[in-house]
Design an enzyme around this catalytic site. Structure first.
Site, PDB file in Angstrom:
ATOM      1  N   ASP A 189       0.870  -1.183   0.000  1.00 50.34           N
ATOM      2  CA  ASP A 189       0.000   0.000   0.000  1.00 50.34           C
ATOM      3  C   ASP A 189       0.901   1.225   0.000  1.00 50.34           C
ATOM      4  OD1 ASP A 189      -1.723   2.155   0.567  1.00 50.34           O
ATOM      5  OD2 ASP A 189      -3.137   0.799   1.564  1.00 50.34           O
ATOM      6  N   ARG A 250     -13.320  -4.562  -6.042  1.00 49.01           N
ATOM      7  CA  ARG A 250     -14.119  -4.211  -7.225  1.00 49.01           C
ATOM      8  C   ARG A 250     -13.608  -5.036  -8.398  1.00 49.01           C
ATOM      9  NH1 ARG A 250     -17.262  -2.541  -4.310  1.00 49.01           N
ATOM     10  NH2 ARG A 250     -18.315  -0.541  -4.185  1.00 49.01           N
ATOM     11  N   GLU A 279     -21.528  -6.622 -13.427  1.00 49.83           N
ATOM     12  CA  GLU A 279     -22.424  -7.213 -12.428  1.00 49.83           C
ATOM     13  C   GLU A 279     -23.859  -6.849 -12.789  1.00 49.83           C
ATOM     14  OE1 GLU A 279     -21.224  -6.350  -8.412  1.00 49.83           O
ATOM     15  OE2 GLU A 279     -19.130  -6.733  -8.859  1.00 49.83           O
ATOM     16  N   HIS A 298     -21.384 -10.462  -4.973  1.00 49.12           N
ATOM     17  CA  HIS A 298     -21.180  -9.158  -4.321  1.00 49.12           C
ATOM     18  C   HIS A 298     -21.905  -9.096  -2.965  1.00 49.12           C
ATOM     19  CE1 HIS A 298     -20.027  -4.766  -5.349  1.00 49.12           C
ATOM     20  NE2 HIS A 298     -20.004  -4.940  -4.033  1.00 49.12           N
TER      21      HIS A 298
HETATM   22  P1  NAD Z   1      -9.877   2.064   2.696  1.00 49.85           P
HETATM   23  O1  NAD Z   1      -9.900   3.392   2.024  1.00 49.85           O
HETATM   24  O2  NAD Z   1      -9.919   2.018   4.181  1.00 49.85           O
HETATM   25  O3  NAD Z   1      -8.591   1.264   2.211  1.00 49.85           O
HETATM   26  C1  NAD Z   1      -8.186   1.210   0.875  1.00 49.85           C
HETATM   27  C2  NAD Z   1      -6.674   1.161   0.881  1.00 49.85           C
HETATM   28  O4  NAD Z   1      -6.220   1.005  -0.455  1.00 49.85           O
HETATM   29  C3  NAD Z   1      -6.045   2.428   1.427  1.00 49.85           C
HETATM   30  O5  NAD Z   1      -5.174   2.146   2.493  1.00 49.85           O
HETATM   31  C4  NAD Z   1      -5.314   3.017   0.241  1.00 49.85           C
HETATM   32  O6  NAD Z   1      -4.122   3.678   0.625  1.00 49.85           O
HETATM   33  C5  NAD Z   1      -5.041   1.794  -0.577  1.00 49.85           C
HETATM   34  N1  NAD Z   1      -4.762   2.086  -1.970  1.00 49.85           N
HETATM   35  C6  NAD Z   1      -5.320   3.036  -2.759  1.00 49.85           C
HETATM   36  N2  NAD Z   1      -4.771   2.984  -3.993  1.00 49.85           N
HETATM   37  C7  NAD Z   1      -3.852   1.991  -3.958  1.00 49.85           C
HETATM   38  C8  NAD Z   1      -2.965   1.434  -4.919  1.00 49.85           C
HETATM   39  N3  NAD Z   1      -2.911   1.929  -6.163  1.00 49.85           N
HETATM   40  N4  NAD Z   1      -2.173   0.405  -4.552  1.00 49.85           N
HETATM   41  C9  NAD Z   1      -2.215  -0.107  -3.293  1.00 49.85           C
HETATM   42  N5  NAD Z   1      -3.018   0.394  -2.332  1.00 49.85           N
HETATM   43  C10 NAD Z   1      -3.838   1.415  -2.673  1.00 49.85           C
HETATM   44  O7  NAD Z   1     -11.095   1.219   2.082  1.00 49.85           O
HETATM   45  P2  NAD Z   1     -11.719  -0.142   2.636  1.00 49.85           P
HETATM   46  O8  NAD Z   1     -12.843   0.176   3.570  1.00 49.85           O
HETATM   47  O9  NAD Z   1     -10.630  -1.036   3.095  1.00 49.85           O
HETATM   48  O10 NAD Z   1     -12.408  -0.689   1.304  1.00 49.85           O
HETATM   49  C11 NAD Z   1     -11.621  -1.090   0.180  1.00 49.85           C
HETATM   50  C12 NAD Z   1     -12.547  -1.351  -0.985  1.00 49.85           C
HETATM   51  O11 NAD Z   1     -13.363  -2.490  -0.696  1.00 49.85           O
HETATM   52  C13 NAD Z   1     -13.568  -0.241  -1.246  1.00 49.85           C
HETATM   53  O12 NAD Z   1     -13.030   0.785  -2.050  1.00 49.85           O
HETATM   54  C14 NAD Z   1     -14.702  -0.965  -1.932  1.00 49.85           C
HETATM   55  O13 NAD Z   1     -14.579  -0.850  -3.328  1.00 49.85           O
HETATM   56  C15 NAD Z   1     -14.525  -2.420  -1.510  1.00 49.85           C
HETATM   57  N6  NAD Z   1     -15.685  -2.921  -0.749  1.00 49.85           N
HETATM   58  C16 NAD Z   1     -16.347  -4.006  -1.235  1.00 49.85           C
HETATM   59  C17 NAD Z   1     -17.454  -4.501  -0.566  1.00 49.85           C
HETATM   60  C18 NAD Z   1     -18.210  -5.708  -1.064  1.00 49.85           C
HETATM   61  O14 NAD Z   1     -19.352  -5.907  -0.689  1.00 49.85           O
HETATM   62  N7  NAD Z   1     -17.600  -6.558  -1.850  1.00 49.85           N
HETATM   63  C19 NAD Z   1     -17.889  -3.864   0.610  1.00 49.85           C
HETATM   64  C20 NAD Z   1     -17.161  -2.765   1.095  1.00 49.85           C
HETATM   65  C21 NAD Z   1     -16.059  -2.298   0.405  1.00 49.85           C
END
Ligand code: NAD
Length: 527
Positions: A189, A250, A279, A298
């Site tokens: 990250d 995603r 989706e 999902h």
């Molecule tokens: P968050 O913002 O707390 O964490 C995301 C992390 O990704 C951050 O630490 C950020 O620094 C890092 N990041 C950003 N760009 C990056 C890159 N290019 N390379 C490496 N790291 C990078 O978000 P979260 O709450 O952990 O959620 C993450 C994702 O999970 C959300 O954006 C959402 O799309 C997905 N999500 C999916 C579901 C589901 O039902 N499947 C539910 C909730 C969230």
């Protein structure tokens, strides 16, 4: 919505009635319904095609959505006349043009971190299913297959390595779960400081090292321009042939065609997917015909606790913005839950401060019978302080002190309030559970500390509102109201008053305060 002429008793006491549009059907909890009904009327306009979107949102003051199929593009947002806030009942913000929203003065809120536990559980479940052939053996058994068990030979999790891509709210929680299974965790990250990754017990690595050195790879980055097809044929080729790939973030973060080819050719051992490039998953999608995959539609965030938390925190934030208050979980135009991380680690000066994990008012948790998240927050462990933090809203990076003060039932930072917080902080320090990064008193009436607690977001503890309302010169209040009106030309007088109260950390709009602030509004129009 708001008036701009001189205030009258009628305008000051008018009930707010904003037009709040839901783009998909969402069953509201009683707490959410009450929060919205206090500020406006809710209309549900299910949008099933992008062409219908503009008509649905053009006249709305607030737009809320959960899963509608479409995009709030720049073109759409620029044509919205009154839109002040967009609320995403979820985490991913890939359906909103965030820079366009920011440029148009539209606040965007989501529920950062609210589904982290549920999604981390699901990623772990996919790993377990892959390792132990849970789904394939279940399907075979139900179909009458009584072949010997060794056809479903699996692998142990203990002693394996997990590579987490994106070490935010979900990534960190997955790490915690993995440690319980005896798995070594490495994380990539670039927006989280390596120290913070180490403090959480994981090893910071580059993407190439992570892919080549992990038995399981789990993706937890937001979908942004930077992360689109982050893992394609080239990256898959560097993974171990025995490795499993899990994606609950995603779909488009993985190049799905390349993944299908890699699975067919045995480049990797399997994949656990909750999200897809398109989706819902089309019936003919080649993933459906592959062995070695576990697919869910999902559902990672669909745990009852997570959904209640998500909905109520977003809806309350929408109401806050409409009332002219500061939202608890704003999304920055830098990419929402994207970089920088909502953990706050690695935050660079000048960048928008990332949103912290939301905590809901204690009453909401009591009503829904759920354990309060502050039970796991480091402050939650401090007797006396826990109750205070639970009482009033979120502990965000720059509101902790205010929350504390308000929760104590005080309108001012009293000596007692300050000493209680100091005691709590000192206890954490004595127990070596926290370290203070900075300590400063930028002005006579301000003082701030940055608390860094391993495995948790840094908390800026700042004193605000140490002056009594009547000690603040009227000119200062007038200037603040003017500023607010420039930002939100439609703000009503009631909202302006509440904004001033909120800014200084005062709690109630008493009759005396109302008279004082009405004077300020008069002065604003006269001057
Ligand atoms: P968050 O913002 O707390 O964490 C995301 C992390 O990704 C951050 O630490 C950020 O620094 C890092 N990041 C950003 N760009 C990056 C890159 N290019 N390379 C490496 N790291 C990078 O978000 P979260 O709450 O952990 O959620 C993450 C994702 O999970 C959300 O954006 C959402 O799309 C997905 N999500 C999916 C579901 C589901 O039902 N499947 C539910 C909730 C969230």
């Amino acid at each position: 919505m708001g008036s701009t002429g001189p205030p009258t008793i009628g305008t000051l006491h008018r009930l707010m009635d904003y037009d709040i549009v839901f783009l998909d059907r969402v069953e509201l909890t009683p707490v959410s319904r009450r929060a919205l009904e206090r500020v406006g009327s809710v209309r549900t306009v299910p949008v099933t095609a992008q062409e219908d979107l503009l008509a649905a949102v053009r006249d709305a003051d607030a737009v809320v959505y959960h899963l509608f199929p479409g995009h709030l593009t720049r073109d759409v947002l620029e044509r919205c006349r009154r839109l002040r806030v967009i609320g995403r009942i979820g985490i991913g913000m890939d359906q909103v043009d965030l820079p366009a929203a920011a440029g148009g003065g539209i606040t965007v809120v989501n529920a950062a971190g609210a589904q982290a536990a549920a999604v981390a559980d699901h990623a772990m479940a996919l790993m377990l299913c892959l390792a132990r052939n849970v789904v394939a053996s279940h399907t075979a058994l139900v179909a009458g297959d009584r072949n010997p068990p060794w056809q479903f030979m699996g692998v142990e999790l203990e002693g394996k390595s997990l590579g987490i891509i994106g070490f935010g709210a979900i990534g960190r929680r997955l790490a915690q779960r993995a440690f319980g299974f005896g798995i070594a965790v490495q994380a990539y990250d670039p927006y989280v400081a390596p120290d913070a990754i180490e403090e959480a017990g994981a090893t910071p690595v580059g993407l190439a090292e992570l892919l080549a050195g992990s038995d399981f790879v789990s993706v937890h980055v937001p979908l942004t321009d930077e992360t689109w097809h982050l893992i394609g044929a080239d990256e898959l080729a560097t993974m171990r042939p025995t490795a499993y790939l899990v994606n609950t973030a995603r779909g488009p973060i993985l190049d799905e065609a390349a993944l299908v080819a890699a699975l067919r050719d045995g480049v990797i051992a399997g994949a656990g997917l909750d999200v897809y490039e398109e989706e819902p998953l089309a019936p003919g999608n080649p993933l459906l015909a592959l062995d070695g995959v576990v697919l869910t539609p999902h559902i990672a965030g669909w745990a009852i606790e997570a959904q209640v938390r998500t909905q109520e925190s977003v809806v309350k934030d929408v109401a806050r913005v409409l009332r002219g208050e500061t939202p608890v979980s704003p999304v920055s135009s830098a990419g929402g839950t994207g970089a920088p991380s909502s953990t706050g680690a690695g935050h660079r000066p000048g960048e928008p401060r990332p949103a912290a994990q939301p905590m809901l008012p204690y009453s909401a948790w009591e009503e829904s019978g759920l354990p309060h998240p502050s039970a796991t927050h480091p402050f939650g462990a401090v007797p006396g302080l826990r109750r205070i933090i639970e009482t009033e809203g979120p502990v965000t990076t720059d509101r902790a002190y205010k929350v504390y003060i308000r929760g104590s039932g005080s309108t001012r930072v009293t000596k007692l309030a300050r000493s209680k917080l100091d005691q709590a902080v000192n206890r954490l320090l004595a127990q070596k559970q926290a370290q203070i990064d900075e300590l400063g008193s930028p002005g006579d009436s301000e003082y701030q500390r940055v608390l860094r607690v391993p495995g948790s977001a840094p908390v800026v503890v700042r004193e605000i509102g140490s002056r009594d309302l009547y000690e603040v010169p009227l000119n200062e209040v007038v200037a603040l109201m003017r500023q607010r009106l420039e930002q939100f030309p439609g703000a009503s007088h009631e909202e302006l008053m509440r904004f001033v109260l909120d800014t200084y950390g005062w709690k109630r709009l008493t009759d005396k305060a109302r008279t004082y602030l009405t004077d300020a509004i008069r002065l604003m129009y006269e001057g």
